[in-house]
Design an enzyme around this catalytic site. Structure first.
Site, PDB file in Angstrom:
ATOM      1  N   SER A  57       0.428   8.037   0.215  1.00 23.03           N
ATOM      2  CA  SER A  57       1.680   7.875  -0.519  1.00 23.03           C
ATOM      3  C   SER A  57       1.737   8.895  -1.663  1.00 23.03           C
ATOM      4  O   SER A  57       1.627  10.092  -1.409  1.00 23.03           O
ATOM      5  CB  SER A  57       1.812   6.432  -0.997  1.00 23.03           C
ATOM      6  OG  SER A  57       3.146   6.145  -1.340  1.00 23.03           O
ATOM      7  N   GLU A 111       7.099   2.802   8.102  1.00 23.93           N
ATOM      8  CA  GLU A 111       6.838   2.921   6.658  1.00 23.93           C
ATOM      9  C   GLU A 111       7.791   2.069   5.819  1.00 23.93           C
ATOM     10  O   GLU A 111       7.394   1.324   4.935  1.00 23.93           O
ATOM     11  CB  GLU A 111       7.015   4.383   6.202  1.00 23.93           C
ATOM     12  CG  GLU A 111       6.126   5.399   6.869  1.00 23.93           C
ATOM     13  CD  GLU A 111       4.798   5.595   6.178  1.00 23.93           C
ATOM     14  OE1 GLU A 111       4.464   4.828   5.250  1.00 23.93           O
ATOM     15  OE2 GLU A 111       4.066   6.511   6.593  1.00 23.93           O
ATOM     16  N   HIS A 116       4.262   0.753   5.465  1.00 24.17           N
ATOM     17  CA  HIS A 116       3.615   1.685   4.536  1.00 24.17           C
ATOM     18  C   HIS A 116       2.318   1.086   3.984  1.00 24.17           C
ATOM     19  O   HIS A 116       2.296  -0.061   3.557  1.00 24.17           O
ATOM     20  CB  HIS A 116       4.602   1.949   3.388  1.00 24.17           C
ATOM     21  CG  HIS A 116       4.182   2.997   2.419  1.00 24.17           C
ATOM     22  ND1 HIS A 116       4.059   4.328   2.748  1.00 24.17           N
ATOM     23  CD2 HIS A 116       3.880   2.926   1.090  1.00 24.17           C
ATOM     24  CE1 HIS A 116       3.706   5.018   1.679  1.00 24.17           C
ATOM     25  NE2 HIS A 116       3.583   4.189   0.657  1.00 24.17           N
TER      26      HIS A 116
END
Length: 489
Positions: free
Chosen positions: A189, A310, A399
């Site tokens: 991320s 995600e 995610h």
């Protein structure tokens, strides 16, 4: 190296040994960025005389505390004195082990290297590698870009912190059994986005040899956007641009409050990170994806990928469906007007479309662009993580879901997704760890169990990480072609 006392450039540190792993926690890699050093580039730490007790994590960098209970059972201390590294090493006497340096995510305003999910013990023991985790300044402390107002201040402080930690690794890791010339950075991320920037940053040149980017590629603000964000921040604090020295006396709490106020006020663009790296002639002179396309990271092998779903982490079934105007503005912000108009039909107004927009445009498209750019200068491997729990509402590969598998800390999977730790889960974790470790050792993630072909723009080979490992060429080809129109279109 059977003893836990190690001599670094700055003094001796004493760690612990547990379950076959040596651990040193809370080693300073920079001077505490407090008082006059707040909002300034990191400086090397002071030398110490006695043996430093490195048996407990240092404080985490200041951040909103309301989300910390998701990551910690006990809430950690916060302090601006937070620039620390943690080192995990197998307790076998060895030298010149590959080094894996973890850069955590959290949208550039949350997170720490000390989160239980990032405990490097299992990875170090399983792979005979040294794992290093680190803190870097977050939110306004790390990404309030002030150089437009006063040259004495540096932009991209959080990235400069990461580079300083990598410099510490280069200069000290051999004392812990690591090879300073075989360092892999890996992050997820905002950590992946940080690595995208580090690959293009003058300050990080030569500090690592390989890179793994999970669910995060190039993400920057222009110099102008950075200046207007900083101006808005100063306005909330009631400080004018000529009085930046007043920033040194504002409490950390008030800086966090001001950041929160601004984040709430700026909600109209749903896909914009308020704090993020910024283009700046000194620290980040060129948009990372463009720099990479010109060969800035030539010779650095890259492993890169995303999770299949995600966006599902960021929305719930009762999230608002944004207005058409808001969605159009977000598309235009992410793609530029001409392309936004061409792909609008991919995202009709609905909650599901919003989720897909986030998956595709914040994570997948930037990863494909970065992989394509780097594949001209070094070998690249692409993955997509498809595994997901069976039970709703967690039945998506959302995610960050790959993180427990990467670190082998599978209890994190129970916390994140209420998933059972089955043999299938353990096997997938083993497969992922083996690939990541093999890549760190050799620059190629193929193992005896999994032959992973490199990524080429013509064929776009992608390893699908699921209960069964498969290879797909150019997954979601039709959508990709729309999102990357060829030059003449």
């Amino acid at each position: 190296m059977t003893h836990q006392i190690v001599t670094t450039q700055y003094g001796k540190v004493k760690g612990t040994t547990e379950n076959g792993v040596h651990k040193w926690k809370g080693i300073p890699y920079a001077k505490p960025p407090v008082g006059q050093w707040r909002f300034k580039a990191p400086e090397p730490p002071e030398v110490w005389e006695d043996v430093l007790d490195a048996t407990a994590y240092g404080s985490i960098c200041p951040q909103p505390s309301d989300l910390l209970s998701l990551s910690y059972t006990e809430l950690p201390r916060q302090s601006e004195d937070c620039l620390y590294v943690n080192v995990f090493a197998p307790d076998t006497p060895s030298k010149n082990l590959p080094v894996m340096v973890w850069i955590h995510g959290g949208a550039f305003y949350l997170g720490a290297g000390s989160e239980p999910l990032y405990d490097g013990s299992k990875l170090a023991a399983q792979g005979e590698v040294i794992v290093v985790t680190l803190n870097y300044r977050l939110g306004p402390f790390g990404f309030l870009h002030l150089s437009s107002f006063n040259e004495a201040y540096s932009d991209n402080l959080g990235l400069l912190d990461q580079a300083a930690a990598l410099k510490w690794v280069r200069e000290n890791i051999s004392a812990f059994g690591g090879d300073p010339d075989n360092v892999t950075v890996f992050g997820e991320s905002a950590g992946g986005m940080s690595i995208a920037a580090l690959l293009a940053m003058p300050a990080a040149k030569g500090l690592f040899q390989k890179a793994i980017m999970e669910s995060g590629a190039s993400r920057t603000m222009t110099k102008e956007q950075a200046a207007s964000t900083s101006a808005a921040f100063l306005q909330v604090l009631g400080i004018n641009e000529g009085q930046l020295d007043k920033l040194h006396t504002v409490s950390a709490e008030d800086l966090l409050k001001a950041a929160d106020q601004l984040r709430i006020a700026e909600k109209e663009n749903i896909f914009q990170l308020f704090f993020q790296p910024a283009l700046d002639p000194k620290t980040l002179p060129e948009e990372p994806e463009k720099a990479i396309a010109e060969g800035a990271a030539s010779g650095i092998p890259l492993l890169i990928g995303t999770t299949r779903d995600e966006g599902y982490l960021f929305f719930t079934p009762d999230s608002d469906v944004h207005s058409q105007e808001t969605l159009d503005a977000a598309l235009e912000y992410l793609l530029g007007k001409p392309l936004a108009e061409k792909v609008a039909d991919l995202y009709p107004r609905s909650l599901e479309s919003q989720i897909h927009m986030m998956t595709d445009l914040l994570f997948w498209r930037p990863a494909v662009a970065y992989a394509s750019a780097q594949s001209h200068y070094a070998p690249v491997w692409m993955y997509r993580f498809d595994w997901h729990p069976k039970k709703p509402p967690y039945n998506k590969a959302f995610h960050a879901l790959e993180l427990p598998f990467v670190f082998g800390n599978l209890d994190g999977l129970e916390r994140m997704a209420k998933a059972e730790i089955t043999d299938e889960v353990k096997q997938l974790s083993h497969t992922i760890q083996s690939a990541w470790i093999t890549f760190a050792k050799t620059g190629n993630p193929s193992t005896e169990a999994v032959n992973w072909p490199a990524y080429h723009e013509e064929t776009r080979e992608t390893l699908i990480l699921d209960s069964e490992i498969t290879i797909e060429n150019d997954p979601e080809s039709e959508k990709r072609q729309k999102l990357f129109p060829s030059k003449g279109e």
